[in-house]
Design a protein around this motif. Structure first.
Motif, PDB file in Angstrom:
ATOM      1  N   LYS A 193       9.312   5.795   1.501  1.00 23.82           N
ATOM      2  CA  LYS A 193       8.036   5.691   0.792  1.00 23.82           C
ATOM      3  C   LYS A 193       8.290   5.436  -0.691  1.00 23.82           C
ATOM      4  O   LYS A 193       9.144   6.052  -1.318  1.00 23.82           O
ATOM      5  N   GLY A 194       7.547   4.506  -1.253  1.00 19.99           N
ATOM      6  CA  GLY A 194       7.699   4.184  -2.663  1.00 19.99           C
ATOM      7  C   GLY A 194       8.738   3.112  -2.929  1.00 19.99           C
ATOM      8  O   GLY A 194       8.777   2.544  -4.028  1.00 19.99           O
ATOM      9  N   ARG A 195       9.574   2.835  -1.943  1.00 26.54           N
ATOM     10  CA  ARG A 195      10.597   1.789  -2.097  1.00 26.54           C
ATOM     11  C   ARG A 195      10.294   0.594  -1.216  1.00 26.54           C
ATOM     12  O   ARG A 195      10.329  -0.550  -1.666  1.00 26.54           O
ATOM     13  N   ASP A 196      10.000   0.867   0.059  1.00 28.25           N
ATOM     14  CA  ASP A 196       9.688  -0.193   1.009  1.00 28.25           C
ATOM     15  C   ASP A 196       8.188  -0.474   1.005  1.00 28.25           C
ATOM     16  O   ASP A 196       7.396   0.278   0.439  1.00 28.25           O
ATOM     17  N   GLU A 197       7.806  -1.574   1.661  1.00 28.34           N
ATOM     18  CA  GLU A 197       6.384  -1.872   1.814  1.00 28.34           C
ATOM     19  C   GLU A 197       5.686  -0.725   2.533  1.00 28.34           C
ATOM     20  O   GLU A 197       6.211  -0.178   3.507  1.00 28.34           O
ATOM     21  N   ALA A 198       4.511  -0.355   2.068  1.00 26.01           N
ATOM     22  CA  ALA A 198       3.753   0.713   2.725  1.00 26.01           C
ATOM     23  C   ALA A 198       3.171   0.191   4.037  1.00 26.01           C
ATOM     24  O   ALA A 198       2.524  -0.853   4.053  1.00 26.01           O
ATOM     25  N   PRO A 199       3.385   0.907   5.160  1.00 23.58           N
ATOM     26  CA  PRO A 199       2.857   0.458   6.454  1.00 23.58           C
ATOM     27  C   PRO A 199       1.461   1.020   6.731  1.00 23.58           C
ATOM     28  O   PRO A 199       1.195   2.208   6.496  1.00 23.58           O
ATOM     29  N   TYR A 200       0.575   0.173   7.233  1.00 21.84           N
ATOM     30  CA  TYR A 200      -0.787   0.595   7.555  1.00 21.84           C
ATOM     31  C   TYR A 200      -1.126   0.261   9.005  1.00 21.84           C
ATOM     32  O   TYR A 200      -0.466  -0.563   9.647  1.00 21.84           O
ATOM     33  N   ASP A 201      -2.186   0.905   9.496  1.00 25.07           N
ATOM     34  CA  ASP A 201      -2.669   0.615  10.840  1.00 25.07           C
ATOM     35  C   ASP A 201      -3.306  -0.769  10.862  1.00 25.07           C
ATOM     36  O   ASP A 201      -3.369  -1.463   9.842  1.00 25.07           O
ATOM     37  N   ALA A 202      -3.794  -1.163  12.053  1.00 25.57           N
ATOM     38  CA  ALA A 202      -4.292  -2.530  12.241  1.00 25.57           C
ATOM     39  C   ALA A 202      -5.451  -2.872  11.312  1.00 25.57           C
ATOM     40  O   ALA A 202      -5.611  -4.032  10.906  1.00 25.57           O
ATOM     41  N   LYS A 203      -6.271  -1.879  10.951  1.00 26.19           N
ATOM     42  CA  LYS A 203      -7.414  -2.128  10.082  1.00 26.19           C
ATOM     43  C   LYS A 203      -7.049  -2.042   8.603  1.00 26.19           C
ATOM     44  O   LYS A 203      -7.873  -2.329   7.741  1.00 26.19           O
ATOM     45  N   GLY A 204      -5.822  -1.617   8.318  1.00 25.23           N
ATOM     46  CA  GLY A 204      -5.399  -1.496   6.931  1.00 25.23           C
ATOM     47  C   GLY A 204      -6.013  -0.314   6.211  1.00 25.23           C
ATOM     48  O   GLY A 204      -6.059  -0.284   4.980  1.00 25.23           O
ATOM     49  N   GLU A 205      -6.449   0.671   6.973  1.00 26.24           N
ATOM     50  CA  GLU A 205      -7.145   1.816   6.375  1.00 26.24           C
ATOM     51  C   GLU A 205      -6.287   3.074   6.294  1.00 26.24           C
ATOM     52  O   GLU A 205      -6.436   3.876   5.364  1.00 26.24           O
ATOM     53  N   THR A 206      -5.379   3.252   7.241  1.00 28.48           N
ATOM     54  CA  THR A 206      -4.589   4.471   7.306  1.00 28.48           C
ATOM     55  C   THR A 206      -3.115   4.160   7.123  1.00 28.48           C
ATOM     56  O   THR A 206      -2.554   3.330   7.841  1.00 28.48           O
ATOM     57  N   GLU A 207      -2.476   4.823   6.168  1.00 27.78           N
ATOM     58  CA  GLU A 207      -1.051   4.634   5.961  1.00 27.78           C
ATOM     59  C   GLU A 207      -0.283   5.351   7.063  1.00 27.78           C
ATOM     60  O   GLU A 207      -0.551   6.520   7.367  1.00 27.78           O
ATOM     61  N   LEU A 208       0.675   4.649   7.651  1.00 30.71           N
ATOM     62  CA  LEU A 208       1.443   5.186   8.761  1.00 30.71           C
ATOM     63  C   LEU A 208       2.660   5.968   8.261  1.00 30.71           C
ATOM     64  O   LEU A 208       3.024   5.898   7.078  1.00 30.71           O
TER      65      LEU A 208
END
Length: 484
Positions: A193-208
């Motif tokens: 976290k903070g280094r790599d791209e932040a991953p989100y769910d399909a809707k782009g609303e919740t960070e995985l």
């Protein structure tokens, strides 16, 4: 009528009985109109008009060689010209497997390798980190993972009757429990976290969740000496050591990487130079290959490092690093210079990338270099034979601007020459644009028997695709010579 010709070593090489070189000489000649040319008895046309100079017929090397079915490559550093016979397309194969989910295609092709002893029509390949895309949410572009539990997998495939068949698969796993999946299988989610791209769910609303063992697979190599695979990964950037059954053994990472995340099940060997932490996100360790004797491993980055910063996204310098596999330590690093984007239409330098490599021997590689376009817009989809013999070993020398006032990535061609840095030499063995290969991402390349070149595309699971025909195809070419 006399015509003036300007001959330089870069653009004006001419044929008489042999190849003549001149350095910026201006000479007078008469256009030799009406001459006819043939190759193996077949008439050919050439793109330049020959010239008669003092009773000798002069023809540009490039024009005559291309008309005769040869690739022509000029090396500005060695002042050399390479002529290479073109290959023949001998087969096309398509993946017919069903979709993974609605709107998500099955895909392989982010890597490709052939194992010694296997039938010529059997290969190993991978997809990458799984289905992912980018969407805009509240004015912010985020990276989405619609199948967050996707497991990166090594696939054994067979080609026959125009079809790519998956005959076995080996999901990647740890010898224990992955903290995200709560089972042995890993994910393709980012690590830190903070280094790599932040991953989100399909809707782009919740960070995985972030997976410390997650891999974005881009290259695959096999070591026959211990029956294991090595995988190049874009996140680290890293190179992961993997058993034949998919179990992760260890991971080569840049210095300083391991302190940011705990991976007790997969030891992190910090033998990559610290400068590799300056990768551009999603442009990491793209390609990996191993010599047949298992002594050496090569890894190539996809793009230039952001060294010192992201203004280097348009640098032409890509690093190829060589490891001693007995120690897992680097012993050499070479400059691979990407093609100059200014010679193409609607391309910036950062649009040109390295996508795979094949190790022919300890001084010869095949490098896959491509642009971002597909179909009729594609301009650069080439496989180069790369010679390391006279290339300069720059390991540890230009990682910051203290050495020559500039980092390796900041250097122009003139800077490289001024510092006596010779990039690897390149010559074309396949230009797939000429064969109208339809897809953007040729990301898997392998060589069998020294003369059969096989390529396959990564379809990115069809996510964000603008065409329904974005499938997976594997093409084979016969070279008119043997590489060994």
């Amino acid at each position: 009528m006399k015509k003036k010709w300007v001959i330089t070593t870069a653009t004006g090489l001419f044929l008489t009985a042999g190849i003549g070189f001149a350095s910026a000489a201006v000479i007078n000649g008469t256009p030799a109109l009406g001459f006819k040319f043939s190759n193996n008895g077949q008439a050919v046309s050439i793109s330049e008009t020959p010239v008669n100079i003092d009773g000798h017929l002069y023809v540009p090397v490039r024009a005559l060689s291309e008309a005769a079915g040869k690739y022509v490559d000029y090396d500005a550093f060695s002042q050399g010209v390479a002529l290479t016979d073109k290959p023949t397309l001998i087969g096309k194969y398509a993946l017919k497997d069903p979709n993974l989910a609605e709107g998500i295609k099955m895909g392989v092709g982010s890597s490709l390798t052939h194992l010694p002893g296997d039938p010529d029509n059997v290969f190993y390949t991978t997809a990458d980190r799984g289905p992912n895309g980018q969407i805009e949410v509240n004015g912010k572009t985020v990276r989405t993972f619609p199948l967050a539990d996707y497991t990166p997998t090594i696939y054994k495939i067979e080609i026959a009757d125009g079809t790519i068949n998956i005959i076995d698969q080996f999901p990647l796993k740890v010898d224990g429990v992955d903290p995200v999946t709560n089972k042995a299988n890993i994910t393709g989610l980012p690590n830190i976290k903070g280094r790599d791209e932040a991953p989100y769910d399909a809707k782009g609303e919740t960070e995985l969740a972030y997976d410390p063992y997650g891999l974005d697979i881009e290259g695959l190599a096999y070591n026959a000496q211990d029956d294991t695979f090595w995988i190049s990964d874009e996140y680290g950037p890293s190179i992961a050591h993997v058993k034949r059954d998919g179990t992760l053994i260890e991971r080569i990472v840049p210095q300083g990487w391991a302190s940011q995340v705990e991976t007790p099940l997969v030891p992190a060997r910090e033998t990559l130079p610290a400068v590799y932490n300056k990768l551009r996100q999603n442009r990491g360790a793209e390609a990996v290959g191993i010599t047949q004797d298992g002594k050496y491993m090569f890894m190539a980055m996809q793009n230039a490092l952001r060294n010192p910063d992201k203004t280097m996204d348009n640098s032409r310098q890509v690093r190829i690093i060589k490891f001693d596999l007995s120690t897992l330590k680097p012993i050499a690093e070479f400059v691979y210079q990407l093609e100059d984007a200014s010679q193409f239409k609607d391309l910036v330098q950062g649009d040109i990338v390295v996508s795979d490599l094949v190790v022919v021997n300890d001084h010869t590689l095949l490098i896959d270099e491509r642009d971002k376009f597909s179909g009729d817009k594609a301009q650069l989809k080439r496989i180069y034979a790369v010679d390391l013999t006279n290339a300069t070993n720059v390991l540890g020398k230009y990682d910051d601007d203290k050495a020559a006032g500039k980092t390796l990535e900041q250097m122009t061609v003139a800077d490289l020459k001024a510092n006596s840095i010779k990039p690897v030499s390149k010559r074309t063995v396949l230009d797939s644009v000429e064969f109208k290969f339809p897809y953007e991402k040729i990301e898997g390349v392998t060589l069998t028997n020294g003369d059969t070149l096989t390529i396959v595309n990564d379809n990115d699971f069809g996510v964000d695709s603008t065409t329904e025909e974005n499938g997976t195809e594997l093409w084979q070419f016969k070279l008119p010579y043997t590489l060994k």
